[in-house]
Design a protein around this motif. Structure first.
Motif, PDB file in Angstrom:
ATOM      1  N   ASN A  23       0.832  -1.209   0.000  1.00 51.55           N
ATOM      2  CA  ASN A  23       0.000   0.000   0.000  1.00 51.55           C
ATOM      3  C   ASN A  23       0.864   1.254   0.000  1.00 51.55           C
ATOM      4  OD1 ASN A  23      -2.307  -1.584   0.080  1.00 51.55           O
ATOM      5  ND2 ASN A  23      -2.637  -1.342   2.265  1.00 51.55           N
ATOM      6  N   ILE A  24       1.846   1.264   0.870  1.00 47.86           N
ATOM      7  CA  ILE A  24       2.726   2.428   0.966  1.00 47.86           C
ATOM      8  C   ILE A  24       3.545   2.583  -0.309  1.00 47.86           C
ATOM      9  CG2 ILE A  24       4.737   3.361   2.188  1.00 47.86           C
ATOM     10  CD1 ILE A  24       3.517   2.146   4.758  1.00 47.86           C
ATOM     11  N   LYS A  25       3.978   1.477  -0.880  1.00 54.14           N
ATOM     12  CA  LYS A  25       4.740   1.533  -2.131  1.00 54.14           C
ATOM     13  C   LYS A  25       3.888   2.151  -3.243  1.00 54.14           C
ATOM     14  CE  LYS A  25       7.497  -1.384  -5.181  1.00 54.14           C
ATOM     15  NZ  LYS A  25       7.920  -2.742  -5.513  1.00 54.14           N
ATOM     16  N   GLY A  26       2.613   1.772  -3.293  1.00 54.27           N
ATOM     17  CA  GLY A  26       1.701   2.347  -4.286  1.00 54.27           C
ATOM     18  C   GLY A  26       1.495   3.835  -4.064  1.00 54.27           C
ATOM     19  N   GLU A  27       1.304   4.229  -2.807  1.00 53.50           N
ATOM     20  CA  GLU A  27       1.147   5.647  -2.484  1.00 53.50           C
ATOM     21  C   GLU A  27       2.406   6.420  -2.862  1.00 53.50           C
ATOM     22  OE1 GLU A  27       0.069   6.116   1.629  1.00 53.50           O
ATOM     23  OE2 GLU A  27      -1.623   4.741   1.437  1.00 53.50           O
ATOM     24  N   ASN A  28       3.553   5.824  -2.599  1.00 53.74           N
ATOM     25  CA  ASN A  28       4.823   6.465  -2.934  1.00 53.74           C
ATOM     26  C   ASN A  28       4.933   6.690  -4.441  1.00 53.74           C
ATOM     27  OD1 ASN A  28       7.423   7.497  -2.351  1.00 53.74           O
ATOM     28  ND2 ASN A  28       8.339   5.538  -2.918  1.00 53.74           N
ATOM     29  N   GLU A  29       4.519   5.728  -5.216  1.00 55.86           N
ATOM     30  CA  GLU A  29       4.575   5.859  -6.679  1.00 55.86           C
ATOM     31  C   GLU A  29       3.654   6.979  -7.148  1.00 55.86           C
ATOM     32  OE1 GLU A  29       6.033   5.319 -10.369  1.00 55.86           O
ATOM     33  OE2 GLU A  29       6.764   4.389  -8.523  1.00 55.86           O
ATOM     34  N   VAL A  30       2.467   7.057  -6.556  1.00 56.36           N
ATOM     35  CA  VAL A  30       1.529   8.131  -6.911  1.00 56.36           C
ATOM     36  C   VAL A  30       2.154   9.492  -6.585  1.00 56.36           C
ATOM     37  CG1 VAL A  30      -0.681   9.199  -6.295  1.00 56.36           C
ATOM     38  CG2 VAL A  30      -0.559   6.736  -6.704  1.00 56.36           C
ATOM     39  N   LEU A  31       2.747   9.597  -5.391  1.00 58.67           N
ATOM     40  CA  LEU A  31       3.377  10.858  -4.991  1.00 58.67           C
ATOM     41  C   LEU A  31       4.564  11.193  -5.884  1.00 58.67           C
ATOM     42  CD1 LEU A  31       3.226  10.488  -1.113  1.00 58.67           C
ATOM     43  CD2 LEU A  31       1.877  12.035  -2.537  1.00 58.67           C
ATOM     44  N   ARG A  32       5.316  10.178  -6.258  1.00 59.42           N
ATOM     45  CA  ARG A  32       6.465  10.401  -7.150  1.00 59.42           C
ATOM     46  C   ARG A  32       5.987  10.958  -8.496  1.00 59.42           C
ATOM     47  NH1 ARG A  32      11.176   7.672  -6.399  1.00 59.42           N
ATOM     48  NH2 ARG A  32      10.007   6.086  -5.291  1.00 59.42           N
ATOM     49  N   ASN A  33       4.913  10.382  -9.027  1.00 65.12           N
ATOM     50  CA  ASN A  33       4.371  10.865 -10.301  1.00 65.12           C
ATOM     51  C   ASN A  33       3.860  12.298 -10.178  1.00 65.12           C
ATOM     52  OD1 ASN A  33       4.926   8.460 -11.616  1.00 65.12           O
ATOM     53  ND2 ASN A  33       2.915   7.595 -11.215  1.00 65.12           N
ATOM     54  N   GLU A  34       3.191  12.594  -9.059  1.00 67.63           N
ATOM     55  CA  GLU A  34       2.709  13.953  -8.838  1.00 67.63           C
ATOM     56  C   GLU A  34       3.880  14.928  -8.759  1.00 67.63           C
ATOM     57  OE1 GLU A  34       0.204  14.009  -5.382  1.00 67.63           O
ATOM     58  OE2 GLU A  34      -1.329  12.764  -6.324  1.00 67.63           O
ATOM     59  N   LEU A  35       4.943  14.515  -8.108  1.00 69.45           N
ATOM     60  CA  LEU A  35       6.126  15.369  -7.985  1.00 69.45           C
ATOM     61  C   LEU A  35       6.738  15.658  -9.354  1.00 69.45           C
ATOM     62  CD1 LEU A  35       8.181  16.828  -6.197  1.00 69.45           C
ATOM     63  CD2 LEU A  35       9.419  14.663  -6.002  1.00 69.45           C
ATOM     64  N   VAL A  36       6.825  14.645 -10.186  1.00 75.56           N
ATOM     65  CA  VAL A  36       7.363  14.830 -11.537  1.00 75.56           C
ATOM     66  C   VAL A  36       6.493  15.819 -12.312  1.00 75.56           C
ATOM     67  CG1 VAL A  36       7.725  13.659 -13.756  1.00 75.56           C
ATOM     68  CG2 VAL A  36       8.546  12.604 -11.638  1.00 75.56           C
ATOM     69  N   GLN A  37       5.169  15.668 -12.194  1.00 71.94           N
ATOM     70  CA  GLN A  37       4.264  16.582 -12.886  1.00 71.94           C
ATOM     71  C   GLN A  37       4.410  18.006 -12.370  1.00 71.94           C
ATOM     72  OE1 GLN A  37       0.388  14.849 -12.339  1.00 71.94           O
ATOM     73  NE2 GLN A  37       0.739  13.218 -13.834  1.00 71.94           N
ATOM     74  N   GLU A  38       4.522  18.152 -11.053  1.00 70.48           N
ATOM     75  CA  GLU A  38       4.674  19.478 -10.464  1.00 70.48           C
ATOM     76  C   GLU A  38       5.989  20.131 -10.905  1.00 70.48           C
ATOM     77  OE1 GLU A  38       2.475  21.280  -8.722  1.00 70.48           O
ATOM     78  OE2 GLU A  38       1.022  19.655  -8.908  1.00 70.48           O
ATOM     79  N   LYS A  39       7.046  19.339 -10.970  1.00 71.56           N
ATOM     80  CA  LYS A  39       8.330  19.881 -11.430  1.00 71.56           C
ATOM     81  C   LYS A  39       8.236  20.343 -12.877  1.00 71.56           C
ATOM     82  CE  LYS A  39      11.580  17.521  -8.369  1.00 71.56           C
ATOM     83  NZ  LYS A  39      12.712  16.585  -8.286  1.00 71.56           N
ATOM     84  N   ALA A  40       7.536  19.572 -13.707  1.00 71.94           N
ATOM     85  CA  ALA A  40       7.374  19.952 -15.109  1.00 71.94           C
ATOM     86  C   ALA A  40       6.574  21.250 -15.219  1.00 71.94           C
ATOM     87  CB  ALA A  40       6.689  18.828 -15.884  1.00 71.94           C
ATOM     88  N   GLN A  41       5.511  21.363 -14.435  1.00 72.30           N
ATOM     89  CA  GLN A  41       4.708  22.584 -14.449  1.00 72.30           C
ATOM     90  C   GLN A  41       5.533  23.781 -13.963  1.00 72.30           C
ATOM     91  OE1 GLN A  41       1.129  21.860 -12.205  1.00 72.30           O
ATOM     92  NE2 GLN A  41       0.230  20.576 -13.797  1.00 72.30           N
ATOM     93  N   LYS A  42       6.337  23.561 -12.940  1.00 72.94           N
ATOM     94  CA  LYS A  42       7.197  24.631 -12.428  1.00 72.94           C
ATOM     95  C   LYS A  42       8.173  25.088 -13.506  1.00 72.94           C
ATOM     96  CE  LYS A  42      10.667  25.709  -8.932  1.00 72.94           C
ATOM     97  NZ  LYS A  42      11.602  26.302  -9.861  1.00 72.94           N
ATOM     98  N   GLU A  43       8.742  24.137 -14.228  1.00 74.11           N
ATOM     99  CA  GLU A  43       9.684  24.483 -15.298  1.00 74.11           C
ATOM    100  C   GLU A  43       8.992  25.324 -16.369  1.00 74.11           C
ATOM    101  OE1 GLU A  43      13.081  24.911 -17.410  1.00 74.11           O
ATOM    102  OE2 GLU A  43      12.906  24.027 -15.410  1.00 74.11           O
TER     103      GLU A  43
END
Length: 75
Positions: A23-43
């Protein structure tokens, strides 16, 4: 659970821990994807800000040129 052997208790607990891990691994993957998207938007926003700063600088230069022309005509 009272009648369970120690091995059965251990097996149950290990299964629970593994489920929590997945469960935590899945949540971590979701958060990782959100972080990548946020970084792209910031760029993209940073690039847009840089473009606007450059445009603003050009406009400031144009204004200075116009002021110089006006001063030369008036002065």
């Amino acid at each position: 659970m009272q009648n369970q052997t120690n091995l059965e208790k251990l097996n149950t607990r290990v299964s629970q821990i593994l489920q929590e891990y997945h469960n935590i691994k899945g949540e971590n993957e979701v958060l990782r994807n959100e972080l990548v998207q946020e970084k792209a938007q910031k760029e993209l926003k940073d690039q847009e800000i840089e473009k606007l700063i450059e445009e603003n600088t050009k406009k400031d230069l144009e204004i200075e040129e116009i002021i110089s022309k006006i001063e030369s005509i008036v002065g």
